[in-house]
Design a protein around this motif. Sequence first.
Motif, PDB file in Angstrom:
ATOM      1  N   VAL A 160      19.023 -12.052   3.273  1.00 56.32           N
ATOM      2  CA  VAL A 160      17.951 -11.133   2.843  1.00 56.32           C
ATOM      3  C   VAL A 160      17.884  -9.934   3.798  1.00 56.32           C
ATOM      4  N   LYS A 161      18.242  -8.772   3.274  1.00 57.85           N
ATOM      5  CA  LYS A 161      18.191  -7.564   4.102  1.00 57.85           C
ATOM      6  C   LYS A 161      16.747  -7.105   4.292  1.00 57.85           C
ATOM      7  N   ALA A 162      16.003  -7.097   3.213  1.00 58.09           N
ATOM      8  CA  ALA A 162      14.595  -6.665   3.281  1.00 58.09           C
ATOM      9  C   ALA A 162      13.863  -7.157   2.051  1.00 58.09           C
ATOM     10  N   VAL A 163      12.547  -7.346   2.192  1.00 52.57           N
ATOM     11  CA  VAL A 163      11.699  -7.770   1.070  1.00 52.57           C
ATOM     12  C   VAL A 163      10.673  -6.671   0.803  1.00 52.57           C
ATOM     13  N   MET A 164      10.630  -6.225  -0.441  1.00 49.72           N
ATOM     14  CA  MET A 164       9.569  -5.308  -0.863  1.00 49.72           C
ATOM     15  C   MET A 164       8.634  -6.098  -1.768  1.00 49.72           C
ATOM     16  N   GLY A 205       5.512  -3.361  10.845  1.00 45.94           N
ATOM     17  CA  GLY A 205       6.221  -2.823  12.008  1.00 45.94           C
ATOM     18  C   GLY A 205       7.737  -2.749  11.834  1.00 45.94           C
ATOM     19  N   PHE A 206       8.259  -3.085  10.653  1.00 42.00           N
ATOM     20  CA  PHE A 206       9.718  -2.990  10.446  1.00 42.00           C
ATOM     21  C   PHE A 206      10.085  -1.525  10.176  1.00 42.00           C
ATOM     22  N   GLU A 207      10.666  -0.902  11.193  1.00 37.28           N
ATOM     23  CA  GLU A 207      10.931   0.541  11.122  1.00 37.28           C
ATOM     24  C   GLU A 207      11.912   0.905  10.022  1.00 37.28           C
ATOM     25  N   GLY A 208      12.928   0.044   9.818  1.00 39.05           N
ATOM     26  CA  GLY A 208      13.944   0.342   8.805  1.00 39.05           C
ATOM     27  C   GLY A 208      13.334   0.483   7.416  1.00 39.05           C
ATOM     28  N   ILE A 209      12.340  -0.348   7.117  1.00 42.78           N
ATOM     29  CA  ILE A 209      11.685  -0.269   5.801  1.00 42.78           C
ATOM     30  C   ILE A 209      10.887   1.028   5.701  1.00 42.78           C
ATOM     31  N   THR A 239      19.703   0.980   7.630  1.00 42.63           N
ATOM     32  CA  THR A 239      19.723  -0.181   8.525  1.00 42.63           C
ATOM     33  C   THR A 239      18.318  -0.771   8.631  1.00 42.63           C
ATOM     34  N   VAL A 240      18.211  -2.073   8.379  1.00 42.24           N
ATOM     35  CA  VAL A 240      16.935  -2.778   8.577  1.00 42.24           C
ATOM     36  C   VAL A 240      17.267  -4.009   9.403  1.00 42.24           C
ATOM     37  N   ARG A 241      16.618  -4.155  10.518  1.00 43.81           N
ATOM     38  CA  ARG A 241      16.992  -5.241  11.438  1.00 43.81           C
ATOM     39  C   ARG A 241      16.047  -6.424  11.396  1.00 43.81           C
ATOM     40  N   GLN A 242      16.638  -7.618  11.351  1.00 50.95           N
ATOM     41  CA  GLN A 242      15.850  -8.838  11.545  1.00 50.95           C
ATOM     42  C   GLN A 242      15.398  -8.888  12.999  1.00 50.95           C
ATOM     43  N   LEU A 269      15.901   1.564  -3.946  1.00 50.51           N
ATOM     44  CA  LEU A 269      17.259   2.112  -4.047  1.00 50.51           C
ATOM     45  C   LEU A 269      17.770   2.500  -2.658  1.00 50.51           C
ATOM     46  N   GLU A 270      16.891   3.076  -1.875  1.00 48.86           N
ATOM     47  CA  GLU A 270      17.247   3.482  -0.515  1.00 48.86           C
ATOM     48  C   GLU A 270      17.502   2.259   0.374  1.00 48.86           C
ATOM     49  N   LEU A 271      16.701   1.221   0.206  1.00 46.62           N
ATOM     50  CA  LEU A 271      16.922  -0.012   0.987  1.00 46.62           C
ATOM     51  C   LEU A 271      18.251  -0.667   0.623  1.00 46.62           C
ATOM     52  N   ALA A 272      18.684  -0.460  -0.639  1.00 49.83           N
ATOM     53  CA  ALA A 272      19.946  -1.065  -1.098  1.00 49.83           C
ATOM     54  C   ALA A 272      21.149  -0.210  -0.708  1.00 49.83           C
ATOM     55  N   ASN A 273      20.903   0.916  -0.030  1.00 50.34           N
ATOM     56  CA  ASN A 273      21.986   1.784   0.432  1.00 50.34           C
ATOM     57  C   ASN A 273      22.587   1.191   1.707  1.00 50.34           C
TER      58      ASN A 273
END
Length: 438
Positions: free
Chosen positions: A297-301, A318-322, A409-412, A401-405
């Motif tokens: 899981v890269k990110a959850v919206m 606080g997840f900056e990538g999102i 970068t989104v970090r755990q 769409l941007e998160l799926a690019n």
Amino acid sequence: MTPFPDTAIGSAYRSTAGWDLLDTLVDLDRMAGHDGEAEAARVLAEALREVGVDGTQIQPFEIDGWWRGESAIEADGRRFDGSHEVVALPNSPSGDVSATLADLGHGTPGAFEEHDVGDAVVLATRGAPEDSPWVQRWEKYGRAVDDGSVGFVLAGDADGCLPPTGHIGAPNRSPAAIPSVGISKEVASWLRRRDLESVSVSVSAESRTAESRNVEAFLGPETEREVLVTAHLDAHDVGDGAEDNGLGCATLVEIASLLAPLEEQLDIGVRFVGFGAEEIGIRGSEQWAATHDLDRVKAVMNVDTAGTGRTLKLKTMGFEGIETAVDTAADALEVPVAFEREVIPDSDHWPFVSRGIPAATANSVRETRGRGWGHTHGDTLDKLDRRDLREMAIVLGAGVLELANDDTTVRQVDPADVRDAVPEHTRRGLEASGRWPF
Ligand SMILES: [Zn+2]
């Protein structure tokens, strides 16, 4: 960035898929484990298929279901039991108690410290005094039980004869310890005007094992990592669950409908998940998180009540990538987004965030603090406006769409970092209700 095409914006304007789903959902009793929740899962799956997202699955899981009977509060020779005066709180045991009334205002930790509650019935208003941190219902209830009280009464904080509902007790312990009801602000002020010897609270309800379910569907390439777009499909049995969270399901379907024609532009897969049983302790998302490989899981919206206004409020934890992804998308659309970064445990992002997985919850900016019509009889379709739904779908669709690019970068993070970022008042609340996950 991945530009969000004009055709997608145009189809968001014309699409009726989300609103039609909402119109169906509001007529179902979607309380977790009830027949209407199963039907909601079925119609959500169908709506996702109809907008072109395949691979629909429904995954059942066991929960402690709860069915309300009668509930009432009596004092000074008067009995309140009308549906707009008193409602039993989900997970309340059946019972009949009479005791003195301990009025704890908003039921803040300070109020509990000042009062020797003993074996009284605790009365606490929803929310918190202005300028102080929000106090969750489950914290007030947990403190009342710990202090030995025999009943719990949650008062509404808004005018209009709207008793608040909301699950009490630990998510996996059923039923909870003491009879508990919500009463309207008006009934609460009637009680507070009197010097009462005794107040009686009665609840009849049934708790039994039941089945809830998550629904999911998949779009885009099969890749090692995926973006999740989620919304809870259950609701409370008081009101129609229009904003909480028929609207989230409608937004989920609209996002799916916008992204389906753009499948080729997705660098990674997008999984749409409707969670069951959120309102009785975030059960569906906990079930999903506990049974899937979260490194995928890269990110959850997560969408919970977004669409009550036209401006997106995104709680990023606080997840900056999102934040960067959604900010980039919103900038290109020239729309504002209100970002909140505090770590809060109040929706389906929490089982992910508490495990270090990047997740955010989308709401709309409200004019006033609090839940709005949510969790009351007032949560009905007539309050909503499909233009707000369009706005949410466009900005969130572009954000996903941007998160799926691949370039986003989104970090755990280490779950210990999440633990340390939980504000003190939130930590206290989770601990007081047996929900602290660390
Ligand atoms: Zn909700």
